[in-house]
Design a protein around this motif. Sequence first.
Motif, PDB file in Angstrom:
ATOM      1  N   GLU A 116       0.830  -1.205   0.000  1.00 14.08           N
ATOM      2  CA  GLU A 116       0.000   0.000   0.000  1.00 14.08           C
ATOM      3  C   GLU A 116       0.869   1.262   0.000  1.00 14.08           C
ATOM      4  N   ILE A 117       1.940   1.242   0.797  1.00 15.61           N
ATOM      5  CA  ILE A 117       2.863   2.384   0.826  1.00 15.61           C
ATOM      6  C   ILE A 117       3.519   2.553  -0.541  1.00 15.61           C
ATOM      7  N   LYS A 123       1.425   6.915  -6.717  1.00 13.59           N
ATOM      8  CA  LYS A 123       0.287   7.804  -6.941  1.00 13.59           C
ATOM      9  C   LYS A 123       0.672   9.262  -6.656  1.00 13.59           C
ATOM     10  N   ILE A 124       1.402   9.475  -5.580  1.00 13.46           N
ATOM     11  CA  ILE A 124       1.867  10.822  -5.224  1.00 13.46           C
ATOM     12  C   ILE A 124       2.800  11.362  -6.304  1.00 13.46           C
ATOM     13  N   GLY A 125       3.702  10.508  -6.791  1.00 11.63           N
ATOM     14  CA  GLY A 125       4.606  10.910  -7.856  1.00 11.63           C
ATOM     15  C   GLY A 125       3.856  11.338  -9.111  1.00 11.63           C
ATOM     16  N   LYS A 126       2.897  10.513  -9.533  1.00 12.80           N
ATOM     17  CA  LYS A 126       2.107  10.828 -10.733  1.00 12.80           C
ATOM     18  C   LYS A 126       1.317  12.112 -10.554  1.00 12.80           C
ATOM     19  N   PHE A 130       5.922  13.615 -11.284  1.00 17.35           N
ATOM     20  CA  PHE A 130       7.260  13.298 -10.821  1.00 17.35           C
ATOM     21  C   PHE A 130       7.490  11.806 -10.982  1.00 17.35           C
ATOM     22  N   LYS A 131       8.544  11.434 -11.700  1.00 14.01           N
ATOM     23  CA  LYS A 131       8.869  10.022 -11.889  1.00 14.01           C
ATOM     24  C   LYS A 131       9.827   9.590 -10.777  1.00 14.01           C
ATOM     25  N   ILE A 132       9.338   8.761  -9.891  1.00 16.31           N
ATOM     26  CA  ILE A 132      10.154   8.274  -8.782  1.00 16.31           C
ATOM     27  C   ILE A 132      11.060   7.166  -9.301  1.00 16.31           C
ATOM     28  N   THR A 133      12.358   7.319  -9.094  1.00 16.10           N
ATOM     29  CA  THR A 133      13.318   6.310  -9.541  1.00 16.10           C
ATOM     30  C   THR A 133      13.840   5.454  -8.391  1.00 16.10           C
ATOM     31  N   ASP A 134      13.714   5.965  -7.184  1.00 13.67           N
ATOM     32  CA  ASP A 134      14.174   5.223  -6.010  1.00 13.67           C
ATOM     33  C   ASP A 134      13.641   5.930  -4.782  1.00 13.67           C
TER      34      ASP A 134
END
Length: 147
Positions: A116-117, A123-126, A130-134
């Motif tokens: 879930e996290i 979802k927060i990135g989108k 923002f594309k989260i890479t790590d």
Amino acid sequence: MINSSYEEIIEELKKIVKQKGLKYTEQREIVLSILLHANGHLTAEEVYNQIKKDYPSSNVGIATVYRALSFLEEVELIASLNFGVDGKKYESNIKSHHDHLICTSCAKIVEFVDEEIEKRQEKIGKANKFKITDHSMQLYGLCESCQ
């Protein structure tokens, strides 16, 4: 590095050292080996003590351990958790992704994975384009024994 064999990780270390134009040293391999075989997160002093136990004939001093840890972290073969004035604890990067619960009293570390996290972060990135890479999540508090 995830799901790599010991030999593959050592070969990766040799490749990285060569690419950087550095000399391959047995000391770096020994430090990496200690972390690859550790069951938990180790301080530099714990790595040093384990070397003295497992490799009594080696000539690895504490300063060499610190330099090797710094190098291995820089080339992303290991990761660290920072404990502020209490220093760092290290682990190899061969495990699959996980986050940490850290006790601020006894420094116990509990690894966890929560889907879930992970989904919420994406979802927060989108939502923020923002594309989260790590990412690294460290939650601090008191373990059951210290409460």
